[in-house]
Scaffold this active site. Structure first.
Site, PDB file in Angstrom:
ATOM      1  N   ASP A   1       0.068   7.488 -17.530  1.00 23.58           N
ATOM      2  CA  ASP A   1       0.627   8.694 -16.921  1.00 23.58           C
ATOM      3  C   ASP A   1      -0.505   9.670 -16.579  1.00 23.58           C
ATOM      4  OD1 ASP A   1       3.458  10.185 -16.669  1.00 23.58           O
ATOM      5  OD2 ASP A   1       1.931  11.637 -17.293  1.00 23.58           O
TER       6      ASP A   1
ATOM      7  N   ASN B   1       0.154  19.611  -8.468  1.00 20.65           N
ATOM      8  CA  ASN B   1       1.120  19.918  -7.411  1.00 20.65           C
ATOM      9  C   ASN B   1       1.259  21.418  -7.194  1.00 20.65           C
ATOM     10  OD1 ASN B   1       1.991  17.510  -6.284  1.00 20.65           O
ATOM     11  ND2 ASN B   1       3.504  17.132  -7.874  1.00 20.65           N
TER      12      ASN B   1
ATOM     13  N   HIS C   1       2.251  19.611  -2.675  1.00 17.54           N
ATOM     14  CA  HIS C   1       2.875  18.307  -2.839  1.00 17.54           C
ATOM     15  C   HIS C   1       2.090  17.203  -2.125  1.00 17.54           C
ATOM     16  CE1 HIS C   1       6.227  15.626  -3.680  1.00 17.54           C
ATOM     17  NE2 HIS C   1       6.227  15.258  -2.417  1.00 17.54           N
TER      18      HIS C   1
ATOM     19  N   ASP D   1       0.320  13.849  -3.671  1.00 18.29           N
ATOM     20  CA  ASP D   1       0.541  12.471  -3.221  1.00 18.29           C
ATOM     21  C   ASP D   1      -0.780  11.735  -3.042  1.00 18.29           C
ATOM     22  OD1 ASP D   1       3.242  12.856  -3.228  1.00 18.29           O
ATOM     23  OD2 ASP D   1       3.453  13.076  -1.060  1.00 18.29           O
TER      24      ASP D   1
ATOM     25  N   GLU E   1       4.636  10.257 -11.720  1.00 23.28           N
ATOM     26  CA  GLU E   1       3.195  10.048 -11.898  1.00 23.28           C
ATOM     27  C   GLU E   1       2.909   8.990 -12.948  1.00 23.28           C
ATOM     28  OE1 GLU E   1       4.232  13.770 -14.378  1.00 23.28           O
ATOM     29  OE2 GLU E   1       4.927  12.760 -12.568  1.00 23.28           O
TER      30      GLU E   1
END
Length: 365
Positions: free
Chosen positions: A231, A239, A244, A248, A274
């Site tokens: 993770d 973010n 955002h 990504d 994630e």
């Protein structure tokens, strides 16, 4: 003193357009929809971006009834509609769409196979009829002196049989081509439905299938099998600070780094959000731990910069938990153990890989 009247909330002036009589019904509806979308985003503290605007529109307008119902049920339960939750739900919606496509192809394939079987059945029936007719005429030849009329009938029958055989052959060839095309489309659709389009990795659906296959195979062969959950640490901070789209890009970068481990005995997938999952066949727990920890170090050593703003992301780190699958009663228990080890890695300060202890042991390695 200014004598202008005080406007009440429902008396806010509207800019007049067109013939000067105020906005029409369609204009008013658009304004109301925009207001509802804005209220939805503010109520749930969501960022304004193309993704959230689209989802908010689908929910407040009821364009996607199932999505609106799920969101309403979550609100009723007092749970937040977070960006991560929306991403997860939309991913499931997209996956369901892929499943529907596969189902449609399966139906078409079954229909084509049925037609193919019918054509083959007709061919068999026709062959049987022709054989019976020919046998009858051959019997006639044996009982008469002159066979001119019988030969003429046999010739006519043979020509008819050839024509019908060619027609059946064409039908069989057409059915075979259609079957092969549909089989390829079905294989392509299945592969498409098992890919996470953001990272290019296999998705959770593909992982579940692979994990079940590897579990069954290694259980029978006695090979070791490990599973790891990885993770990205403090991904929400990335973010929130960079947006955002930048988040990504970080996800794709981490995915590419983890994917370097992939081979015929190591499978990396995006589990959701994630979080990534790795299935390692023919690896003892120590070797699996070392491989995941090496990947963690490689990612932590990179210094990423937001290309759109030239602002550094700061150190990107992973936390992970690894479990020896066959040390647990079943495959699900092993997954839970790896996930718990991941949670303990987070609590231990992040940027660390921990091994899950098998049943009966305490503490964490």
């Amino acid at each position: 003193m200014d004598a202008s009247p005080v406007l009440q909330p429902d008396e806010v002036p509207v800019t007049r357009i067109g013939n000067g009589t105020g906005p029409g019904n369609s204009d008013r509806q658009r304004l109301e929809t925009l207001a509802d979308i804005s209220e939805f985003l503010m109520m749930h503290d969501l960022p304004v971006c193309p993704f959230t605007l689209e989802v908010a529109h689908d929910i407040v307008t009821g364009t996607k009834p199932r999505l609106a119902a799920i969101a309403a049920a979550r609100e009723t339960d007092g749970l937040p509609l977070t960006l991560g939750w929306l991403e997860e739900i939309m991913h499931e919606e997209a996956t369901d769409g892929g499943a529907a496509q596969i189902h449609s192809l399966i139906v078409r394939l079954e229909k084509t196979i049925e037609e193919f079987a019918n054509t083959a059945c007709v061919a068999r029936t026709a062959t049987t009829d022709y054989n019976s007719a020919l046998e009858a005429h051959v019997g006639d030849l044996e009982t008469i002196d002159t066979s001119g009329n019988v030969i003429e009938q046999i010739t006519t029958l043979a020509h008819h049989m050839l024509d019908r055989t060619r027609e059946v052959a064409r039908e069989l060839s057409r059915s075979e081509r259609e079957t092969r095309t549909l089989q390829q489309q079905l294989a392509d659709a299945r592969a498409e439905a098992e890919i996470d389009h953001l990272t290019g990795l296999p998705n959770r659906r593909a992982f579940e299938t692979r994990y079940s296959q590897e579990y069954a195979a290694t259980r029978d062969s006695g090979e070791p099998l490990c599973v790891a959950f990885c993770d990205i640490d403090e991904f929400k901070r990335i973010n929130d600070k960079h947006g955002h789209e930048a988040g990504d890009r970080v996800l794709r970068t981490v995915a590419q780094s983890l994917a370097t481990m992939s081979n015929d005995k190591c499978h990396v997938a995006r589990h959701g959000g994630e979080e990534f999952v790795v299935v390692l066949r023919d690896k003892m727990i120590e070797d699996a731990w070392a491989l995941i920890d090496e990947a963690r170090e490689a990612i932590a050593a990179r210094r990423l910069i937001n290309r759109s703003t030239d602002v550094p992301f700061g150190q990107i780190t992973l936390s992970a938990g690894v479990a020896d699958v066959h040390a647990f009663p079943d495959a699900r228990e092993a997954l839970r153990a790896a996930d718990n080890a991941l949670l303990q890695a987070k609590e231990a300060g992040r940027n660390i890989v921990l091994k899950a202890n098998s049943p009966g042991k305490s503490g964490q390695d």
